[in-house]
Design a protein around this motif. Structure first.
Motif, PDB file in Angstrom:
ATOM      1  N   LEU A  42       0.835  -1.078  -0.140  1.00  0.00           N
ATOM      2  CA  LEU A  42      -0.324  -0.057   0.059  1.00  0.00           C
ATOM      3  C   LEU A  42       0.910   1.181   0.110  1.00  0.00           C
ATOM      4  CD1 LEU A  42      -2.949   1.086  -0.189  1.00  0.00           C
ATOM      5  CD2 LEU A  42      -2.644   1.180   2.352  1.00  0.00           C
ATOM      6  N   LEU A  84       2.024   1.929  -3.111  1.00  0.00           N
ATOM      7  CA  LEU A  84       1.012   2.784  -4.490  1.00  0.00           C
ATOM      8  C   LEU A  84       0.898   3.847  -4.372  1.00  0.00           C
ATOM      9  CD1 LEU A  84      -1.503  -0.823  -4.736  1.00  0.00           C
ATOM     10  CD2 LEU A  84       0.569   0.340  -6.182  1.00  0.00           C
ATOM     11  N   CYS A  85       1.005   4.072  -2.728  1.00  0.00           N
ATOM     12  CA  CYS A  85       0.844   5.506  -2.329  1.00  0.00           C
ATOM     13  C   CYS A  85       1.939   6.011  -3.209  1.00  0.00           C
ATOM     14  CB  CYS A  85       1.073   5.884  -0.743  1.00  0.00           C
ATOM     15  SG  CYS A  85      -0.143   5.010   0.294  1.00  0.00           S
ATOM     16  N   ALA A 143       3.976   5.458  -5.293  1.00  0.00           N
ATOM     17  CA  ALA A 143       4.008   5.918  -6.786  1.00  0.00           C
ATOM     18  C   ALA A 143       3.101   7.258  -7.565  1.00  0.00           C
ATOM     19  CB  ALA A 143       3.564   4.393  -7.520  1.00  0.00           C
ATOM     20  N   LYS A 144       1.939   6.840  -6.562  1.00  0.00           N
ATOM     21  CA  LYS A 144       0.978   7.994  -6.773  1.00  0.00           C
ATOM     22  C   LYS A 144       1.674   9.596  -6.735  1.00  0.00           C
ATOM     23  CE  LYS A 144      -3.051   9.290  -7.467  1.00  0.00           C
ATOM     24  NZ  LYS A 144      -3.846   9.376  -8.897  1.00  0.00           N
ATOM     25  N   PRO A 158       3.831   1.541 -11.959  1.00  0.00           N
ATOM     26  CA  PRO A 158       3.456  -0.367 -11.452  1.00  0.00           C
ATOM     27  C   PRO A 158       5.247  -0.822 -10.666  1.00  0.00           C
ATOM     28  CG  PRO A 158       2.586  -0.842 -13.067  1.00  0.00           C
ATOM     29  CD  PRO A 158       2.629   0.344 -12.557  1.00  0.00           C
ATOM     30  N   ALA A 171       6.864   1.144  -8.073  1.00  0.00           N
ATOM     31  CA  ALA A 171       5.672   1.049  -7.072  1.00  0.00           C
ATOM     32  C   ALA A 171       5.997  -0.352  -6.183  1.00  0.00           C
ATOM     33  CB  ALA A 171       4.323   1.100  -7.451  1.00  0.00           C
ATOM     34  N   LEU A 217       0.033  -4.661 -10.277  1.00  0.00           N
ATOM     35  CA  LEU A 217      -0.312  -3.784  -9.513  1.00  0.00           C
ATOM     36  C   LEU A 217      -1.074  -3.174 -10.039  1.00  0.00           C
ATOM     37  CD1 LEU A 217       2.627  -2.700  -7.129  1.00  0.00           C
ATOM     38  CD2 LEU A 217       0.793  -4.033  -6.274  1.00  0.00           C
ATOM     39  N   GLY A 243      -2.362   0.155 -12.393  1.00  0.00           N
ATOM     40  CA  GLY A 243      -1.779   1.414 -13.208  1.00  0.00           C
ATOM     41  C   GLY A 243      -1.257   0.516 -14.722  1.00  0.00           C
TER      42      GLY A 243
END
Length: 413
Positions: A311, A314-315, A317-318, A324, A327, A386, A388
């Motif tokens: 998680l 992913l944060c 990467a955002k 992905p 990430a 993942l 994306g």
């Protein structure tokens, strides 16, 4: 006295040889070196049957500490001031989210176990903080220092280390049963003040520091940077800050001087040699016989940590507009837990907390120390599932997949 010295030299030499043999074996079968160094410590330590190289792990304590200092010093060398200047807000956001997810999950897990409030606070730190040493070594082993996602990874480590200094300063009086809030505030203030002073020196004193270390003689340069790293690490301890953080800050300062590139080249063999001893000494401290009694909570904690790291990846990467692949690299590289958890285990034992904490921490750290480098080297498997766009950002196309497939022969590069 002579025999005592002989025993110490035999232990030191045996540790280096054992680490070297297993590292060569690992490179041939495609395994990273970190878990093999740890395995060597377990097999040759006092807690397993058979030949015992070292009966008292404390005999390697100074070499182990030097290994950690050099690993973090190198990490500082690779973390340029420009990264802090241009990416400070993103770094703080990504690091803060990582801590919120992992420390929060660790605290909730600690309370769910029902071992006590102090124990829950310890577990929050154990589950919440990555191993700077293992993360650094993993990045080196997988030849990922130049990857675009490495800057966020190092940024998260920096935020974790700052949090770590304040967390330890706040936790110590709690574990000691101190009722004086004022003394706890003073300790936290000292730690924060020292970190702030180092940060300001790194920000504004680079030119003056560069002149102090400007020399064409490699021997003098090695003595100078090694002395500075160890000295500041010791001073950091006096102020309630982890010694490795002080070494990191010295590396941060020197990496941006005119001698920075030469220092990076000169510190490589020292980093690799003493880093191996750090992980070997870590293995010496683990007693496999204590692990079965806490196996179930250990496996649950490992699952929680993996979920929170995915998680957090992913944060990150955002925040950084990564795909992905990056990430997955962030999530798997930061998965390892190590030296900080062992510090907390020692503190918990000294404070007389629940006896199950020490074997729990040992089992949890051992599993993640072994699993994390292996998973990090195969992060492209995670990237496939993942969400994306599977394409990496412009300018970094392909690096995520390629970096995971670097041969282990790059270990000492």
């Amino acid at each position: 006295m002579i025999m005592g010295h002989a025993d110490t030299l035999l232990a030191m030499g045996g540790a280096f040889v054992a680490a070297a043999v297993l590292a060569r074996l690992g490179s041939r079968i495609g395994l990273p070196t970190i878990p093999l160094f740890i395995l060597a410590g377990i097999l040759l330590g006092p807690n397993t049957p058979g030949f015992v190289l070292l009966h008292d792990p404390h005999d390697l304590e100074m070499l182990s500490a030097l290994g950690l200092v050099l690993l973090l010093f190198y990490l500082g060398l690779e973390f340029h001031m420009d990264d802090l200047k241009t990416g400070g807000r993103k770094m703080a956001t990504a690091g803060g989210l990582y801590l919120a997810l992992n420390v929060g999950a660790g605290l909730a897990f600690g309370f769910a176990l029902g071992w006590g409030t102090s124990e829950a606070l310890v577990l929050a730190g154990v589950l919440g903080i990555s191993s700077s040493a293992i993360v650094t070594k993993t990045l080196v082993d997988l030849n990922r220092i130049g990857n675009p996602e490495t800057k966020p990874i190092l940024g998260i480590i920096v935020v974790e280390d700052i949090f770590l200094a304040l967390y330890l300063a706040a936790l110590q009086p709690v574990l000691a049963g101190a009722e004086d809030i004022g003394s706890a505030v003073v300790q936290i203030g000292k730690a924060f003040g020292f970190l702030l002073a180092l940060a300001l020196l790194a920000r504004f004193g680079t030119k003056a520091i560069g002149k102090l270390f400007a020399t064409k003689d490699n021997e003098l340069l090695v003595i100078s940077f090694l002395g500075a790293a160890v000295l500041v690490a010791g001073i950091a301890e006096e102020f309630g800050v982890a010694d490795a953080i002080g070494a990191f800050m010295v590396g941060l300062m020197l990496g941006n001087t005119s001698s920075g590139e030469r220092i990076r080249e000169l510190v490589h063999p020292l980093r690799d040699a003493f880093g191996a001893i750090f992980f070997f000494a870590f293995g010496l401290s683990i007693d496999p016989g204590d692990l079965p009694s806490v196996l179930v909570p250990v496996l649950i904690a490992v699952a929680v940590t993996i979920a929170m790291n995915v998680l957090a990846g992913l944060c990150a990467a955002k925040i950084y507009s990564f795909g992905p692949g990056q990430a997955a690299n962030v999530a798997t590289t930061l998965l390892a837990r190590g030296e900080f958890a062992l510090i907390l285990a020692t503190m918990a034992a000294a404070a007389g907390l629940d006896a199950r904490l020490s074997p729990f921490i040992a089992g949890y750290v051992l599993i993640l120390a072994v699993v994390a480098p292996l998973v990090a080297g195969r992060s492209h498997w995670l990237a496939r599932v993942l969400p994306g766009d599977q394409e990496t950002p412009s300018g970094a196309r392909g690096t995520a997949r390629e970096s995971t497939e670097q041969p282990e022969s790059a270990t000492h590069g």
